[in-house]
Design a protein around this motif. Structure first.
Motif, PDB file in Angstrom:
ATOM      1  N   UNK A   2      18.640  34.921 -34.858  1.00 43.50           N
ATOM      2  CA  UNK A   2      18.907  33.492 -34.719  1.00 43.50           C
ATOM      3  C   UNK A   2      18.145  32.955 -33.511  1.00 43.50           C
ATOM      4  N   UNK A   3      17.876  31.658 -33.540  1.00 47.44           N
ATOM      5  CA  UNK A   3      17.185  31.019 -32.420  1.00 47.44           C
ATOM      6  C   UNK A   3      18.212  30.251 -31.589  1.00 47.44           C
ATOM      7  N   UNK A   4      18.130  30.428 -30.279  1.00 41.35           N
ATOM      8  CA  UNK A   4      19.082  29.802 -29.357  1.00 41.35           C
ATOM      9  C   UNK A   4      18.353  29.043 -28.254  1.00 41.35           C
ATOM     10  N   UNK A   5      18.969  27.944 -27.827  1.00 42.69           N
ATOM     11  CA  UNK A   5      18.592  27.332 -26.561  1.00 42.69           C
ATOM     12  C   UNK A   5      19.481  28.005 -25.520  1.00 42.69           C
ATOM     13  N   UNK A   6      18.864  28.587 -24.511  1.00 42.92           N
ATOM     14  CA  UNK A   6      19.600  29.316 -23.481  1.00 42.92           C
ATOM     15  C   UNK A   6      19.492  28.550 -22.169  1.00 42.92           C
ATOM     16  N   UNK A   7      20.631  28.251 -21.585  1.00 42.38           N
ATOM     17  CA  UNK A   7      20.672  27.608 -20.268  1.00 42.38           C
ATOM     18  C   UNK A   7      21.267  28.612 -19.296  1.00 42.38           C
ATOM     19  N   UNK A   8      20.476  28.979 -18.289  1.00 45.74           N
ATOM     20  CA  UNK A   8      20.890  29.955 -17.274  1.00 45.74           C
ATOM     21  C   UNK A   8      21.078  29.205 -15.964  1.00 45.74           C
ATOM     22  N   UNK A   9      22.282  29.233 -15.426  1.00 44.90           N
ATOM     23  CA  UNK A   9      22.610  28.543 -14.176  1.00 44.90           C
ATOM     24  C   UNK A   9      22.962  29.563 -13.097  1.00 44.90           C
ATOM     25  N   UNK A  10      22.416  29.366 -11.920  1.00 45.48           N
ATOM     26  CA  UNK A  10      22.754  30.188 -10.748  1.00 45.48           C
ATOM     27  C   UNK A  10      23.415  29.246  -9.749  1.00 45.48           C
ATOM     28  N   UNK A  11      24.678  29.497  -9.465  1.00 49.94           N
ATOM     29  CA  UNK A  11      25.449  28.606  -8.604  1.00 49.94           C
ATOM     30  C   UNK A  11      25.164  28.906  -7.132  1.00 49.94           C
ATOM     31  N   UNK A  12      25.056  27.861  -6.338  1.00 51.05           N
ATOM     32  CA  UNK A  12      24.759  27.978  -4.911  1.00 51.05           C
ATOM     33  C   UNK A  12      26.024  28.341  -4.147  1.00 51.05           C
ATOM     34  N   UNK A  13      25.925  29.299  -3.234  1.00 47.10           N
ATOM     35  CA  UNK A  13      27.082  29.732  -2.442  1.00 47.10           C
ATOM     36  C   UNK A  13      27.318  28.874  -1.203  1.00 47.10           C
ATOM     37  N   UNK A  14      26.364  28.036  -0.840  1.00 48.49           N
ATOM     38  CA  UNK A  14      26.503  27.216   0.371  1.00 48.49           C
ATOM     39  C   UNK A  14      27.533  26.113   0.133  1.00 48.49           C
ATOM     40  N   UNK A  15      28.534  25.984   1.013  1.00 51.57           N
ATOM     41  CA  UNK A  15      29.622  25.035   0.779  1.00 51.57           C
ATOM     42  C   UNK A  15      29.178  23.568   0.759  1.00 51.57           C
ATOM     43  N   UNK A  16      28.136  23.207   1.481  1.00 52.92           N
ATOM     44  CA  UNK A  16      27.698  21.810   1.536  1.00 52.92           C
ATOM     45  C   UNK A  16      26.610  21.493   0.507  1.00 52.92           C
ATOM     46  N   UNK A  17      26.185  22.475  -0.247  1.00 55.02           N
ATOM     47  CA  UNK A  17      25.139  22.273  -1.243  1.00 55.02           C
ATOM     48  C   UNK A  17      25.681  22.668  -2.611  1.00 55.02           C
ATOM     49  N   UNK A  18      25.999  21.676  -3.423  1.00 48.17           N
ATOM     50  CA  UNK A  18      26.566  21.945  -4.741  1.00 48.17           C
ATOM     51  C   UNK A  18      25.510  22.025  -5.835  1.00 48.17           C
ATOM     52  N   UNK A  19      24.242  21.948  -5.468  1.00 47.47           N
ATOM     53  CA  UNK A  19      23.163  22.058  -6.448  1.00 47.47           C
ATOM     54  C   UNK A  19      23.102  23.485  -6.970  1.00 47.47           C
ATOM     55  N   UNK A  20      22.535  23.649  -8.153  1.00 49.35           N
ATOM     56  CA  UNK A  20      22.372  24.978  -8.720  1.00 49.35           C
ATOM     57  C   UNK A  20      20.991  25.068  -9.343  1.00 49.35           C
ATOM     58  N   UNK A  21      20.498  26.286  -9.440  1.00 50.64           N
ATOM     59  CA  UNK A  21      19.241  26.517 -10.137  1.00 50.64           C
ATOM     60  C   UNK A  21      19.551  26.554 -11.622  1.00 50.64           C
ATOM     61  N   UNK A  22      18.750  25.858 -12.418  1.00 45.76           N
ATOM     62  CA  UNK A  22      18.962  25.813 -13.857  1.00 45.76           C
ATOM     63  C   UNK A  22      17.644  26.116 -14.562  1.00 45.76           C
ATOM     64  N   UNK A  23      17.699  27.057 -15.498  1.00 47.39           N
ATOM     65  CA  UNK A  23      16.534  27.447 -16.280  1.00 47.39           C
ATOM     66  C   UNK A  23      16.885  27.273 -17.756  1.00 47.39           C
ATOM     67  N   UNK A  24      15.960  26.703 -18.525  1.00 41.88           N
ATOM     68  CA  UNK A  24      16.183  26.469 -19.950  1.00 41.88           C
ATOM     69  C   UNK A  24      15.045  27.121 -20.727  1.00 41.88           C
ATOM     70  N   UNK A  25      15.397  27.855 -21.789  1.00 39.08           N
ATOM     71  CA  UNK A  25      14.383  28.439 -22.653  1.00 39.08           C
ATOM     72  C   UNK A  25      14.933  28.591 -24.065  1.00 39.08           C
ATOM     73  N   UNK A  26      14.026  28.772 -25.019  1.00 43.12           N
ATOM     74  CA  UNK A  26      14.414  29.041 -26.394  1.00 43.12           C
ATOM     75  C   UNK A  26      14.072  30.489 -26.704  1.00 43.12           C
ATOM     76  N   UNK A  27      15.038  31.225 -27.271  1.00 45.65           N
ATOM     77  CA  UNK A  27      14.859  32.644 -27.563  1.00 45.65           C
ATOM     78  C   UNK A  27      15.355  32.966 -28.965  1.00 45.65           C
ATOM     79  N   UNK A  28      14.697  33.909 -29.610  1.00 43.33           N
ATOM     80  CA  UNK A  28      15.199  34.474 -30.855  1.00 43.33           C
ATOM     81  C   UNK A  28      15.924  35.767 -30.497  1.00 43.33           C
ATOM     82  N   UNK A  29      17.221  35.817 -30.829  1.00 43.31           N
ATOM     83  CA  UNK A  29      18.044  36.960 -30.446  1.00 43.31           C
ATOM     84  C   UNK A  29      18.901  37.421 -31.612  1.00 43.31           C
TER      85      UNK A  29
END
Length: 75
Positions: A2-29
């Protein structure tokens, strides 16, 4: 496979920074859970799987005290 849109989020540990790294890709799995196990293999890895009402698979992952999330939506 099947083909999926995959969203991978890495949450920031810094208390004053609520931003996160986000990566998006399409994969056949064949199996998203096996993909997660292979991508995040290691000694200090745990995850929790949730299936949303729309069929999206969400894996909340803890790796070496870093919180991450992978969401798989079938295309």
């Amino acid at each position: 496979m099947k083909e999926y849109e995959v969203i991978w989020e890495i949450f920031n540990k810094c208390p004053r920074n609520q931003m996160r790294d986000v990566f998006v890709e399409e994969l056949e799995l064949e199996n998203p859970e096996e993909y997660v196990k292979e991508k995040f293999k290691g000694g200090e890895v745990s995850y929790e799987k949730t299936v949303l009402d729309d069929g999206t698979l969400v894996f909340d992952i803890q790796t070496s005290q870093i919180r991450q999330r992978c969401s798989f939506t079938e295309i």
